[in-house]
Design an enzyme around this catalytic site. Sequence first.
Site, PDB file in Angstrom:
ATOM      1  N   ASN A 114      73.180   1.480 -27.432  1.00 10.51           N
ATOM      2  CA  ASN A 114      74.552   1.874 -26.925  1.00 10.51           C
ATOM      3  C   ASN A 114      75.330   0.729 -28.562  1.00 10.51           C
ATOM      4  O   ASN A 114      75.384  -0.116 -28.600  1.00 10.51           O
ATOM      5  CB  ASN A 114      74.870   0.394 -26.234  1.00 10.51           C
ATOM      6  CG  ASN A 114      76.505  -0.429 -25.979  1.00 10.51           C
ATOM      7  OD1 ASN A 114      77.425   1.181 -26.437  1.00 10.51           O
ATOM      8  ND2 ASN A 114      76.953  -1.046 -25.115  1.00 10.51           N
ATOM      9  N   ARG A 167      68.632  -6.213 -26.298  1.00  9.79           N
ATOM     10  CA  ARG A 167      67.298  -5.518 -26.044  1.00  9.79           C
ATOM     11  C   ARG A 167      66.824  -6.412 -25.921  1.00  9.79           C
ATOM     12  O   ARG A 167      65.576  -5.672 -26.496  1.00  9.79           O
ATOM     13  CB  ARG A 167      67.731  -4.294 -27.389  1.00  9.79           C
ATOM     14  CG  ARG A 167      69.090  -4.101 -27.512  1.00  9.79           C
ATOM     15  CD  ARG A 167      69.719  -3.180 -28.903  1.00  9.79           C
ATOM     16  NE  ARG A 167      71.073  -2.477 -28.429  1.00  9.79           N
ATOM     17  CZ  ARG A 167      71.817  -3.590 -28.489  1.00  9.79           C
ATOM     18  NH1 ARG A 167      72.077  -4.447 -29.029  1.00  9.79           N
ATOM     19  NH2 ARG A 167      72.859  -3.139 -28.902  1.00  9.79           N
ATOM     20  N   LYS A 209      67.953   9.535 -23.092  1.00  7.37           N
ATOM     21  CA  LYS A 209      67.217   9.698 -24.626  1.00  7.37           C
ATOM     22  C   LYS A 209      66.588   9.167 -25.480  1.00  7.37           C
ATOM     23  O   LYS A 209      66.203   9.759 -27.071  1.00  7.37           O
ATOM     24  CB  LYS A 209      69.323   9.429 -25.062  1.00  7.37           C
ATOM     25  CG  LYS A 209      69.443  10.066 -26.666  1.00  7.37           C
ATOM     26  CD  LYS A 209      69.597   8.676 -27.511  1.00  7.37           C
ATOM     27  CE  LYS A 209      69.760   9.227 -28.750  1.00  7.37           C
ATOM     28  NZ  LYS A 209      69.761   8.147 -29.750  1.00  7.37           N
ATOM     29  N   PRO A 226      66.772  15.076 -27.885  1.00 11.13           N
ATOM     30  CA  PRO A 226      68.077  14.592 -27.131  1.00 11.13           C
ATOM     31  C   PRO A 226      69.433  14.667 -27.547  1.00 11.13           C
ATOM     32  O   PRO A 226      69.638  15.145 -28.283  1.00 11.13           O
ATOM     33  CB  PRO A 226      67.448  13.966 -28.738  1.00 11.13           C
ATOM     34  CG  PRO A 226      65.889  14.214 -29.705  1.00 11.13           C
ATOM     35  CD  PRO A 226      66.484  15.176 -28.692  1.00 11.13           C
ATOM     36  N   ASP A 228      72.773  12.931 -27.574  1.00  9.66           N
ATOM     37  CA  ASP A 228      73.377  11.280 -27.556  1.00  9.66           C
ATOM     38  C   ASP A 228      74.808  12.134 -27.638  1.00  9.66           C
ATOM     39  O   ASP A 228      75.232  13.206 -27.588  1.00  9.66           O
ATOM     40  CB  ASP A 228      73.043  10.853 -28.665  1.00  9.66           C
ATOM     41  CG  ASP A 228      73.177  11.604 -30.043  1.00  9.66           C
ATOM     42  OD1 ASP A 228      73.910  12.478 -29.973  1.00  9.66           O
ATOM     43  OD2 ASP A 228      72.544  10.991 -31.048  1.00  9.66           O
ATOM     44  N   GLN A 275      68.594  20.555 -32.475  1.00  5.88           N
ATOM     45  CA  GLN A 275      69.101  19.030 -32.351  1.00  5.88           C
ATOM     46  C   GLN A 275      69.183  18.869 -33.642  1.00  5.88           C
ATOM     47  O   GLN A 275      70.206  18.271 -33.866  1.00  5.88           O
ATOM     48  CB  GLN A 275      68.366  19.177 -31.181  1.00  5.88           C
ATOM     49  CG  GLN A 275      69.450  17.264 -31.253  1.00  5.88           C
ATOM     50  CD  GLN A 275      69.133  16.257 -31.717  1.00  5.88           C
ATOM     51  OE1 GLN A 275      68.092  15.917 -32.841  1.00  5.88           O
ATOM     52  NE2 GLN A 275      68.670  15.328 -31.537  1.00  5.88           N
TER      53      GLN A 275
END
Length: 290
Positions: A114, A167, A209, A226, A228, A275
């Site tokens: 985020n 975090r 993720k 992954p 996102d 990816q």
Amino acid sequence: MLVGRPASLEFDPVTSVNSGQTFLWEFIDGAWYGIDGRNVLKFAVSDGVAQFWSYPERGSWERNLFRLDDNIARVQAVLGRDPTIATFIAKYPGLRLLRQDPEQCLFSFVCASNTNIPMIRRMLYNLSRMFGDKIAVDGREFFTFPTAKSLNSASVSELLSCGVGYRARAIKAAAKAITDGDLNLPALRKAGLQEAKDQLLRIYGVGNKIADCILLFSLEKLDAFPIDVWIARSLSSHYSTLHECRISEKLTPRQYELISEKMRRHFGKYAGYAQQYMYYGMRHSARKPW
DNA sequence: GTACAGGCAGTAT
DNA sequence: ATACTGCCTGTA
């Protein structure tokens, strides 16, 4: 781009370290300097030939970091059967996945939730300055990446002063798990994708993720995919026919697993490379400066 | 002021 | 299993 050693291989180290997989590289006075665990790495490119250094000295690290041991011709041949990926490969033929230090990769992507890349860089630089070891290279100060042990003994207020915000709790949780031996990252390199992922998902602050990023960028899981917001956008614009339902930017854990598995079946064992081509292609066409 | 940026965990339904 | 919400922090 032709490189000094081994001269027969072609890749673009500049694009690769700036493709969003890693965050602690910077261009200073004509050379690129990066942190990988306890090493300061350096390379310079001129006239299509690259030179590599490391501090302390570590021979041919570029082979390990840029995954020159992968059969990239085979990777590109397999993925190139997909027209979308073929376009990206043609556009960025020198892009490579990196094989990063697992601990640094874990903490890096825990910080990545985020937020945006400039912020991630700031957090990681601050953490390194406060908890890493100072190394002088070319008359300039660098800091190794903090060990799990040093982060485990960090106070919450120290972490907050690095700008990591909420975090901090996740950083502490990961540092504790590693220090206590509850999470053995090197061992996960030999584990299967799902087994390794389950271990990572036990860590507070590590979701789908982030786990997939750690698996792909540092634990040899080249089939990890992954997703996102950038990949989700790309999937919904290029691969909507593969999915019966519309792909929104916010995926529930179940939807994430379903779509990730579907892409793994579509691309095969090098899905992670696909990816990365997609990710860099999307970012680049969106003209993100980072 | 407020929207937003490479998610995640907690809670309610 | 999905929907909704709050969250540190800095920048536009």
